[in-house]
Design a protein around this motif. Structure first.
Motif, mmCIF file in Angstrom:
data_model
loop_
_atom_site.group_PDB
_atom_site.id
_atom_site.type_symbol
_atom_site.label_atom_id
_atom_site.label_comp_id
_atom_site.label_asym_id
_atom_site.label_seq_id
_atom_site.Cartn_x
_atom_site.Cartn_y
_atom_site.Cartn_z
ATOM 1 N N UNK A 78 0.820 -1.206 0.000
ATOM 2 C CA UNK A 78 0.000 0.000 0.000
ATOM 3 C C UNK A 78 0.855 1.258 0.000
ATOM 4 N N UNK A 79 1.919 1.249 0.791
ATOM 5 C CA UNK A 79 2.799 2.409 0.856
ATOM 6 C C UNK A 79 3.497 2.646 -0.476
ATOM 7 N N UNK A 80 3.975 1.584 -1.097
ATOM 8 C CA UNK A 80 4.682 1.722 -2.377
ATOM 9 C C UNK A 80 3.743 2.212 -3.476
ATOM 10 N N UNK A 81 2.529 1.694 -3.480
ATOM 11 C CA UNK A 81 1.542 2.129 -4.471
ATOM 12 C C UNK A 81 1.233 3.601 -4.300
ATOM 13 N N UNK A 82 1.041 4.019 -3.057
ATOM 14 C CA UNK A 82 0.757 5.424 -2.785
ATOM 15 C C UNK A 82 1.944 6.309 -3.141
ATOM 16 N N UNK A 83 3.176 5.825 -2.849
ATOM 17 C CA UNK A 83 4.372 6.604 -3.153
ATOM 18 C C UNK A 83 4.551 6.773 -4.659
ATOM 19 N N UNK A 84 4.237 5.747 -5.417
ATOM 20 C CA UNK A 84 4.371 5.825 -6.880
ATOM 21 C C UNK A 84 3.448 6.896 -7.446
ATOM 22 N N UNK A 85 2.225 6.951 -6.923
ATOM 23 C CA UNK A 85 1.275 7.965 -7.381
ATOM 24 C C UNK A 85 1.782 9.360 -7.049
ATOM 25 N N UNK A 86 2.419 9.492 -5.916
ATOM 26 C CA UNK A 86 2.894 10.806 -5.459
ATOM 27 C C UNK A 86 4.310 11.111 -5.935
ATOM 28 N N UNK A 87 4.936 10.165 -6.618
ATOM 29 C CA UNK A 87 6.288 10.377 -7.116
ATOM 30 C C UNK A 87 7.336 10.412 -6.025
ATOM 31 N N UNK A 88 7.155 9.571 -5.009
ATOM 32 C CA UNK A 88 8.085 9.553 -3.883
ATOM 33 C C UNK A 88 8.940 8.295 -3.917
ATOM 34 N N UNK A 89 10.068 8.354 -3.208
ATOM 35 C CA UNK A 89 10.992 7.233 -3.085
ATOM 36 C C UNK A 89 10.735 6.547 -1.749
ATOM 37 N N UNK A 90 10.638 5.224 -1.740
ATOM 38 C CA UNK A 90 10.382 4.472 -0.513
ATOM 39 C C UNK A 90 11.660 3.755 -0.083
ATOM 40 N N UNK A 91 12.080 4.029 1.143
ATOM 41 C CA UNK A 91 13.243 3.355 1.726
ATOM 42 C C UNK A 91 12.799 2.688 3.018
ATOM 43 N N UNK A 92 13.030 1.406 3.120
ATOM 44 C CA UNK A 92 12.715 0.646 4.331
ATOM 45 C C UNK A 92 13.939 0.609 5.227
ATOM 46 N N UNK A 117 21.453 -4.099 12.680
ATOM 47 C CA UNK A 117 20.624 -2.923 12.377
ATOM 48 C C UNK A 117 21.478 -1.669 12.563
ATOM 49 N N UNK A 118 21.116 -0.586 11.846
ATOM 50 C CA UNK A 118 20.035 -0.484 10.869
ATOM 51 C C UNK A 118 20.506 -0.811 9.454
ATOM 52 N N UNK A 119 19.603 -1.360 8.661
ATOM 53 C CA UNK A 119 19.795 -1.538 7.230
ATOM 54 C C UNK A 119 18.795 -0.654 6.512
ATOM 55 N N UNK A 120 19.173 -0.205 5.313
ATOM 56 C CA UNK A 120 18.312 0.651 4.499
ATOM 57 C C UNK A 120 18.103 -0.033 3.149
ATOM 58 N N UNK A 121 16.835 -0.297 2.819
ATOM 59 C CA UNK A 121 16.485 -0.985 1.574
ATOM 60 C C UNK A 121 15.605 -0.077 0.734
ATOM 61 N N UNK A 122 16.037 0.132 -0.502
ATOM 62 C CA UNK A 122 15.225 0.910 -1.434
ATOM 63 C C UNK A 122 14.233 -0.035 -2.099
ATOM 64 N N UNK A 123 12.953 0.307 -2.019
ATOM 65 C CA UNK A 123 11.903 -0.554 -2.550
ATOM 66 C C UNK A 123 11.435 -0.053 -3.911
ATOM 67 N N UNK A 124 11.100 -1.001 -4.778
ATOM 68 C CA UNK A 124 10.560 -0.612 -6.080
ATOM 69 C C UNK A 124 9.049 -0.427 -5.976
ATOM 70 N N UNK A 125 8.405 -0.205 -7.103
ATOM 71 C CA UNK A 125 6.970 0.090 -7.099
ATOM 72 C C UNK A 125 6.142 -1.080 -6.615
ATOM 73 N N UNK A 126 6.718 -2.301 -6.673
ATOM 74 C CA UNK A 126 6.004 -3.496 -6.200
ATOM 75 C C UNK A 126 6.392 -3.856 -4.767
ATOM 76 N N UNK A 127 7.030 -2.938 -4.080
ATOM 77 C CA UNK A 127 7.449 -3.127 -2.684
ATOM 78 C C UNK A 127 8.501 -4.223 -2.537
ATOM 79 N N UNK A 128 9.325 -4.416 -3.572
ATOM 80 C CA UNK A 128 10.409 -5.396 -3.508
ATOM 81 C C UNK A 128 11.730 -4.681 -3.282
#
Length: 279
Positions: A158-172, A225-236
């Motif tokens: 859900x977060x990745x889908x919303x971020x894609x619409x808003x043009x944001x980068x998701x980092x876990x 910890x901590x690790x930082x993972x950049x997620x794609x549009x499918x939350x992978x």
């Protein structure tokens, strides 16, 4: 020898403890046969039970009352009852137990104590405060703390889908509540250099203790910890770095690395991505 009165009549001997007013004979206390007053013993037992770790306000009050009655009865017994010191000790311990219990109850009522939490150092307490709100913003940097109300995969999708619409980068970001390093990163987010480096980034912080199995299924490291993972549009997970990419956890050290990582231009690395690919 039989006693006679002056007029010559017989007069029975008067017992030494005879009471002329009521006509009764009082018992003569015999030395060495005084028995312990039961209320004195009970007072001491209840007084001890009123002390921590038992919550003993009720036991303490009973100890005081029984101790007072026991001392009163002992004084009136003319030596047939003993245990005055037991009663005194019961009264004293009951008093302290009652005061301590009332103090603890008052502290809990006013929120001064919280027995559900372990004692924390100042930096851990600060970290807990930083994740108290599920979502917060630092400029254009958005920080979201996930809980276990829904599966991790669903929340990230859900977060990745919303971020894609808003043009944001998701980092876990993975974290553990007792980690000093995670606390340092959380404190640095308020720094303008970190906010500039992470412009238009949604930082999703995930508790390893809660989501360890889900994270492992996503090939996300949970050993450190901590690790930082950049997620794609499918939350992978598409790319990853750890806090080993910089020295001390300060905004000066972290901002350039995290900024380049977020934009996909981090080429000079101390270690390769554990995922084997980079954006």
């Amino acid at each position: 020898m039989v006693p006679f009165s002056p007029n010559g009549s017989y007069e029975a001997p008067v017992p030494p403890n005879y009471c002329g007013m009521c006509g009764s004979i009082n018992a003569v206390p015999l030395p060495g046969v005084a028995r312990a007053e039961g209320k004195a013993i009970a007072s001491l037992v209840l007084g001890v039970m009123s002390l921590p770790p038992w919550p003993g306000a009720i036991a303490g009050i009973l100890a005081i009352v029984l101790g007072a009655f026991a001392r009163k009865d002992i004084r009136r017994s003319q030596g047939t009852l003993s245990g005055s010191m037991l009663a005194i000790c019961g009264i004293i311990t009951g008093f302290f137990g009652t005061c301590i219990s009332i103090g603890l109850l008052a502290a809990v009522a006013f929120g001064a104590l919280d027995f559900g939490r372990p004692i924390k150092t100042a930096w851990v307490a600060s970290w807990h405060e930083s994740v108290a709100k599920p979502t917060r913003s630092y400029g254009t940097l958005e920080v979201i703390d996930l809980d276990d109300r829904e599966p991790l995969s669903v929340a990230l999708a859900n977060l990745s889908k919303n971020a894609k619409v808003r043009g944001r980068i998701v980092i876990l970001q993975t974290y553990v509540r007792t980690s000093r390093e995670c606390a340092d990163v959380a404190s640095a987010l308020a720094d303008p250099r970190m906010q500039k480096a992470l412009t238009n980034v949604t930082l999703v912080r995930v508790d390893v203790d809660i989501f360890e199995a889900d994270l492992n299924a996503m090939r996300i490291d949970t050993d450190t910890v901590p690790w930082f993972y950049k997620l794609d549009a499918a939350a992978r997970p598409a790319d990853a770095i750890s806090a080993d990419e910089w020295d001390e956890n300060t905004a000066t050290n972290m901002a350039p690395v995290l900024g380049a990582f977020a934009r996909g231009v981090l080429s000079d690395r101390r270690s390769d991505s554990p995922l084997g690919t980079e954006l």
